[in-house]
Design an enzyme around this catalytic site. Structure first.
Site, PDB file in Angstrom:
ATOM      1  N   LEU A  35      -3.162  -2.757   7.268  1.00  0.00           N
ATOM      2  CA  LEU A  35      -4.389  -3.124   6.546  1.00  0.00           C
ATOM      3  C   LEU A  35      -4.723  -2.072   5.496  1.00  0.00           C
ATOM      4  CD1 LEU A  35      -6.609  -4.622   9.401  1.00  0.00           C
ATOM      5  CD2 LEU A  35      -5.123  -5.838   7.795  1.00  0.00           C
ATOM      6  N   ILE A  60       3.994   0.902   9.798  1.00  0.00           N
ATOM      7  CA  ILE A  60       5.425   0.822  10.141  1.00  0.00           C
ATOM      8  C   ILE A  60       6.106   2.195  10.079  1.00  0.00           C
ATOM      9  CG2 ILE A  60       5.746  -1.622   9.536  1.00  0.00           C
ATOM     10  CD1 ILE A  60       7.145  -0.588   6.912  1.00  0.00           C
ATOM     11  N   THR A 125      13.300  -7.713  -3.481  1.00  0.00           N
ATOM     12  CA  THR A 125      12.785  -8.247  -4.748  1.00  0.00           C
ATOM     13  C   THR A 125      13.880  -8.257  -5.807  1.00  0.00           C
ATOM     14  OG1 THR A 125      11.368  -7.625  -6.610  1.00  0.00           O
ATOM     15  CG2 THR A 125      11.897  -5.885  -5.096  1.00  0.00           C
ATOM     16  N   ASP A 126      13.744  -9.151  -6.785  1.00  0.00           N
ATOM     17  CA  ASP A 126      14.709  -9.163  -7.897  1.00  0.00           C
ATOM     18  C   ASP A 126      14.554  -7.917  -8.767  1.00  0.00           C
ATOM     19  OD1 ASP A 126      12.262  -9.786  -9.121  1.00  0.00           O
ATOM     20  OD2 ASP A 126      13.002 -11.574 -10.152  1.00  0.00           O
ATOM     21  N   GLU A 127      13.440  -7.183  -8.579  1.00  0.00           N
ATOM     22  CA  GLU A 127      13.221  -6.008  -9.426  1.00  0.00           C
ATOM     23  C   GLU A 127      14.244  -4.908  -9.153  1.00  0.00           C
ATOM     24  OE1 GLU A 127       9.149  -4.873 -10.160  1.00  0.00           O
ATOM     25  OE2 GLU A 127       8.437  -6.856  -9.596  1.00  0.00           O
ATOM     26  N   TYR A 153       8.286   1.665  -7.799  1.00  0.00           N
ATOM     27  CA  TYR A 153       8.263   0.559  -6.834  1.00  0.00           C
ATOM     28  C   TYR A 153       9.662  -0.008  -6.629  1.00  0.00           C
ATOM     29  CZ  TYR A 153       8.022  -4.324  -5.339  1.00  0.00           C
ATOM     30  OH  TYR A 153       8.258  -5.520  -4.700  1.00  0.00           O
ATOM     31  N   LYS A 157      12.228  -0.017  -3.322  1.00  0.00           N
ATOM     32  CA  LYS A 157      12.746  -1.246  -2.693  1.00  0.00           C
ATOM     33  C   LYS A 157      14.284  -1.221  -2.685  1.00  0.00           C
ATOM     34  CE  LYS A 157      10.735  -4.428  -1.405  1.00  0.00           C
ATOM     35  NZ  LYS A 157      10.139  -4.750  -0.081  1.00  0.00           N
ATOM     36  N   ASN A 182       9.214 -13.315  -8.829  1.00  0.00           N
ATOM     37  CA  ASN A 182       7.747 -13.252  -8.703  1.00  0.00           C
ATOM     38  C   ASN A 182       7.189 -14.490  -7.999  1.00  0.00           C
ATOM     39  OD1 ASN A 182       8.372 -11.389 -10.984  1.00  0.00           O
ATOM     40  ND2 ASN A 182       6.150 -11.125 -10.951  1.00  0.00           N
ATOM     41  N   TYR A 210      -0.461  -7.001 -21.218  1.00  0.00           N
ATOM     42  CA  TYR A 210       0.259  -5.771 -21.569  1.00  0.00           C
ATOM     43  C   TYR A 210       1.179  -6.028 -22.755  1.00  0.00           C
ATOM     44  CZ  TYR A 210      -0.967  -4.142 -16.802  1.00  0.00           C
ATOM     45  OH  TYR A 210      -1.614  -3.788 -15.650  1.00  0.00           O
TER      46      TYR A 210
HETATM   47  P1  NAD Z   1       1.054  -7.346  -0.626  1.00  0.00           P
HETATM   48  O1  NAD Z   1       0.794  -6.031  -1.287  1.00  0.00           O
HETATM   49  O2  NAD Z   1       0.158  -8.491  -0.907  1.00  0.00           O
HETATM   50  O3  NAD Z   1       1.069  -7.153   0.957  1.00  0.00           O
HETATM   51  C1  NAD Z   1       1.661  -6.035   1.581  1.00  0.00           C
HETATM   52  C2  NAD Z   1       1.146  -5.966   3.013  1.00  0.00           C
HETATM   53  O4  NAD Z   1       1.809  -4.868   3.668  1.00  0.00           O
HETATM   54  C3  NAD Z   1      -0.363  -5.697   3.108  1.00  0.00           C
HETATM   55  O5  NAD Z   1      -0.946  -6.547   4.083  1.00  0.00           O
HETATM   56  C4  NAD Z   1      -0.444  -4.239   3.561  1.00  0.00           C
HETATM   57  O6  NAD Z   1      -1.596  -3.953   4.346  1.00  0.00           O
HETATM   58  C5  NAD Z   1       0.829  -4.115   4.381  1.00  0.00           C
HETATM   59  N1  NAD Z   1       1.305  -2.722   4.470  1.00  0.00           N
HETATM   60  C6  NAD Z   1       1.414  -1.828   3.448  1.00  0.00           C
HETATM   61  N2  NAD Z   1       1.860  -0.645   3.931  1.00  0.00           N
HETATM   62  C7  NAD Z   1       2.041  -0.817   5.266  1.00  0.00           C
HETATM   63  C8  NAD Z   1       2.495   0.040   6.301  1.00  0.00           C
HETATM   64  N3  NAD Z   1       2.856   1.327   6.059  1.00  0.00           N
HETATM   65  N4  NAD Z   1       2.583  -0.441   7.561  1.00  0.00           N
HETATM   66  C9  NAD Z   1       2.212  -1.725   7.827  1.00  0.00           C
HETATM   67  N5  NAD Z   1       1.754  -2.577   6.895  1.00  0.00           N
HETATM   68  C10 NAD Z   1       1.677  -2.121   5.621  1.00  0.00           C
HETATM   69  O7  NAD Z   1       2.573  -7.677  -0.983  1.00  0.00           O
HETATM   70  P2  NAD Z   1       3.284  -9.084  -1.213  1.00  0.00           P
HETATM   71  O8  NAD Z   1       3.170  -9.459  -2.635  1.00  0.00           O
HETATM   72  O9  NAD Z   1       2.865 -10.022  -0.148  1.00  0.00           O
HETATM   73  O10 NAD Z   1       4.804  -8.663  -0.958  1.00  0.00           O
HETATM   74  C11 NAD Z   1       5.352  -8.697   0.359  1.00  0.00           C
HETATM   75  C12 NAD Z   1       6.811  -8.262   0.289  1.00  0.00           C
HETATM   76  O11 NAD Z   1       7.525  -9.130  -0.587  1.00  0.00           O
HETATM   77  C13 NAD Z   1       7.000  -6.861  -0.262  1.00  0.00           C
HETATM   78  O12 NAD Z   1       8.023  -6.232   0.482  1.00  0.00           O
HETATM   79  C14 NAD Z   1       7.431  -7.071  -1.700  1.00  0.00           C
HETATM   80  O13 NAD Z   1       8.271  -6.021  -2.131  1.00  0.00           O
HETATM   81  C15 NAD Z   1       8.198  -8.377  -1.574  1.00  0.00           C
HETATM   82  N6  NAD Z   1       8.218  -9.239  -2.784  1.00  0.00           N
HETATM   83  C16 NAD Z   1       7.061  -9.566  -3.417  1.00  0.00           C
HETATM   84  C17 NAD Z   1       7.107 -10.420  -4.518  1.00  0.00           C
HETATM   85  C18 NAD Z   1       5.838 -10.865  -5.224  1.00  0.00           C
HETATM   86  O14 NAD Z   1       5.921 -11.558  -6.241  1.00  0.00           O
HETATM   87  N7  NAD Z   1       4.657 -10.551  -4.723  1.00  0.00           N
HETATM   88  C19 NAD Z   1       8.336 -10.898  -4.985  1.00  0.00           C
HETATM   89  C20 NAD Z   1       9.508 -10.523  -4.312  1.00  0.00           C
HETATM   90  C21 NAD Z   1       9.435  -9.688  -3.201  1.00  0.00           C
HETATM   91  P1  TYD Z   2       2.617  -8.268 -11.816  1.00  0.00           P
HETATM   92  O1  TYD Z   2       1.798  -9.393 -11.293  1.00  0.00           O
HETATM   93  O2  TYD Z   2       2.104  -6.863 -11.646  1.00  0.00           O
HETATM   94  O3  TYD Z   2       4.090  -8.423 -11.204  1.00  0.00           O
HETATM   95  P2  TYD Z   2       5.471  -7.599 -11.545  1.00  0.00           P
HETATM   96  O4  TYD Z   2       5.165  -6.426 -12.376  1.00  0.00           O
HETATM   97  O5  TYD Z   2       5.940  -7.228 -10.180  1.00  0.00           O
HETATM   98  O6  TYD Z   2       6.360  -8.585 -12.230  1.00  0.00           O
HETATM   99  O7  TYD Z   2       2.848  -8.488 -13.375  1.00  0.00           O
HETATM  100  C1  TYD Z   2       3.504  -9.637 -13.861  1.00  0.00           C
HETATM  101  C2  TYD Z   2       3.678  -9.462 -15.359  1.00  0.00           C
HETATM  102  O8  TYD Z   2       2.384  -9.498 -15.967  1.00  0.00           O
HETATM  103  C3  TYD Z   2       4.285  -8.134 -15.765  1.00  0.00           C
HETATM  104  O9  TYD Z   2       5.142  -8.345 -16.887  1.00  0.00           O
HETATM  105  C4  TYD Z   2       3.110  -7.280 -16.164  1.00  0.00           C
HETATM  106  C5  TYD Z   2       2.123  -8.299 -16.711  1.00  0.00           C
HETATM  107  N1  TYD Z   2       0.685  -7.970 -16.545  1.00  0.00           N
HETATM  108  C6  TYD Z   2      -0.180  -8.013 -17.655  1.00  0.00           C
HETATM  109  O10 TYD Z   2       0.241  -8.310 -18.772  1.00  0.00           O
HETATM  110  N2  TYD Z   2      -1.505  -7.717 -17.452  1.00  0.00           N
HETATM  111  C7  TYD Z   2      -1.994  -7.375 -16.227  1.00  0.00           C
HETATM  112  O11 TYD Z   2      -3.214  -7.084 -16.122  1.00  0.00           O
HETATM  113  C8  TYD Z   2      -1.098  -7.350 -15.109  1.00  0.00           C
HETATM  114  C9  TYD Z   2      -1.596  -6.988 -13.737  1.00  0.00           C
HETATM  115  C10 TYD Z   2       0.231  -7.662 -15.311  1.00  0.00           C
END
Ligand code: NAD
Ligand code: TYD
Length: 345
Positions: A35, A60, A125-127, A153, A157, A182, A210
């Site tokens: 949390l 974790i 992630t694809d990143e 980040y 990963k 994403n 941005y």
């Molecule tokens: P998020 O930031 O919304 O959620 C992360 C969760 O992990 C939160 O509930 C946080 O409390 C918990 N957390 C953080 N540190 C912790 C710790 N030390 N121990 C236990 N819990 C912890 O992230 P998300 O967008 O849901 O992403 C989830 C996973 O998917 C991540 O591993 C991210 O790299 C991966 N991912 C995300 C996206 C995306 O578009 N959001 C795309 C590809 C992969």
């Molecule tokens: P984000 O949601 O942070 O995902 P990621 O960086 O992991 O792809 O951002 C998505 C795209 O949007 C990224 O190219 C950055 C851009 N962005 C903005 O232009 N303005 C914003 O305020 C944010 C948060 C992101």
């Protein structure tokens, strides 16, 4: 079958908890979450009383807490979503990314070695592949694309992915890795692009794009990602990486304009601000492997998914308005208060 879902109070993890409870009513789902600012217990309120669900607040990285949980629950499968996930925050302060994303992954896998496991799944992630140039629309990330990261980040990963592969080769741990593009959908934390733009547009606040807004992301509806992980943990081959993405490339500026139009807000709210440092230009996934091996295809078209998402944010304003306060306010002021407005074009 007992499945431990780490990070299940976050965006994708919570959607995965709901998906698993709905689709595997005989499974026990144990959510482990620290949390952090990104984790929200209110997200899980509808499943808290479900007898097949348990929430455990733990970090974790805390070896004693993780081992105690494994001793008690004897999980069959671990799905590790827990991470620090925001690129902009990683640029401000990388350290916690190294702790949770790398060390936390190692602690979880050590517990798997100690207590035995059927599958450890790493949500990546694809990143980790870095970015692609805008002028080469023929290029896509495959599972063979070299890791080549840009931000703290994505580096954290990628480090975790390498550790997961090392634990498979060295200790024979039964692992799989998914690398997804994403995601968007309900419960997306309101500092990420899509929910931030929805929340700001509703409040008639500037929409901070941005650079020139030309960066391309390959957007996937979150439920499609959850289905992919469900397939991989059950049918994916041990030791393998699966890319997940829906061939849905969009420029940031076009997404923001879609949101303005859907909410009836003027595009004059769009404000171009200083670009992100090291900003990746384009992400694009080749999902051939998961399609051929596991039959996965995305089911939600972007036009439907974005409308569903916007509707969700309209109908669940309490959820995100509660978040847009306190710590988040400080974050917003720090990140956007100092960003210069830039004239584009
Ligand atoms: P998020 O930031 O919304 O959620 C992360 C969760 O992990 C939160 O509930 C946080 O409390 C918990 N957390 C953080 N540190 C912790 C710790 N030390 N121990 C236990 N819990 C912890 O992230 P998300 O967008 O849901 O992403 C989830 C996973 O998917 C991540 O591993 C991210 O790299 C991966 N991912 C995300 C996206 C995306 O578009 N959001 C795309 C590809 C992969
Ligand atoms: P984000 O949601 O942070 O995902 P990621 O960086 O992991 O792809 O951002 C998505 C795209 O949007 C990224 O190219 C950055 C851009 N962005 C903005 O232009 N303005 C914003 O305020 C944010 C948060 C992101």
């Amino acid at each position: 079958m007992t499945v431990v879902v780490t990070g299940g109070a976050g965006f994708i993890g919570s959607n995965f908890v709901f998906h698993m409870l709905d689709n595997h009513p005989d499974y026990r789902i144990v959510c482990v979450d620290k949390l952090t600012y990104a984790g929200n217990l209110s997200t899980l309120k509808d499943v808290m009383d479900n007898p097949n669900f348990r929430f455990v607040k733990a970090d974790i990285c805390d070896r004693d807490a993780v081992y105690a949980l494994f001793r008690e629950e004897k999980p069959d499968i671990i799905v590790n979503f827990a991470a620090e996930s925001h690129v902009d925050r990683s640029i401000e302060n990388p350290e916690v990314f190294l702790d949770t994303n790398i060390k936390g992954t190692a602690v979880l896998m050590d517990a798997c070695r100690e207590f035995g496991i059927k599958r450890y799944h790493q949500v990546s992630t694809d990143e980790v592949y870095g970015d692609l140039p805008l002028d080469r629309p023929d290029l896509f990330f495959t599972e063979e694309t070299p890791l080549h990261t840009s931000s703290p980040y994505s580096s954290s990963k990628a480090s975790a992915d390498l550790l997961v592969q090392a634990y498979h080769r060295t200790y024979g741990l039964p692992v799989t890795i998914s690398r997804c593009s994403n995601n968007y959908g309900p419960y997306h934390f309101p500092e990420k692009l899509i929910p931030l733009m929805i929340a700001n547009a509703l409040a008639d606040k500037p929409l901070p794009v941005y650079g020139e807004g030309l960066n391309v992301r390959d957007w996937l509806y979150v439920e499609d990602h959850c289905r992919a992980i469900d397939l991989i943990i059950h049918n994916g081959r041990v030791g393998e990486v699966y890319n997940v993405g829906g061939h849905n490339e969009m420029r940031n500026i076009d997404i923001v304009k879609i949101i303005c139009k859907a909410l009836g807000k003027p595009e004059s709210l769009i404000t171009y601000v200083t670009d992100r440092k090291g900003h990746d230009m384009r992400y694009a996934i080749d999902p051939t492997k998961i399609h051929n091996e596991l039959g996965w295809l995305p089911e939600t078209k972007f036009a439907d998914g974005i409308q569903k998402t916007i509707n969700w944010y309209l109908e669940n304003q309490d959820w995100w308005k509660e978040i847009i306060s306190g710590e988040y306010q400080n974050y917003y002021e720090k990140m956007y208060g100092g960003r210069e407005t830039v004239n584009v074009g």
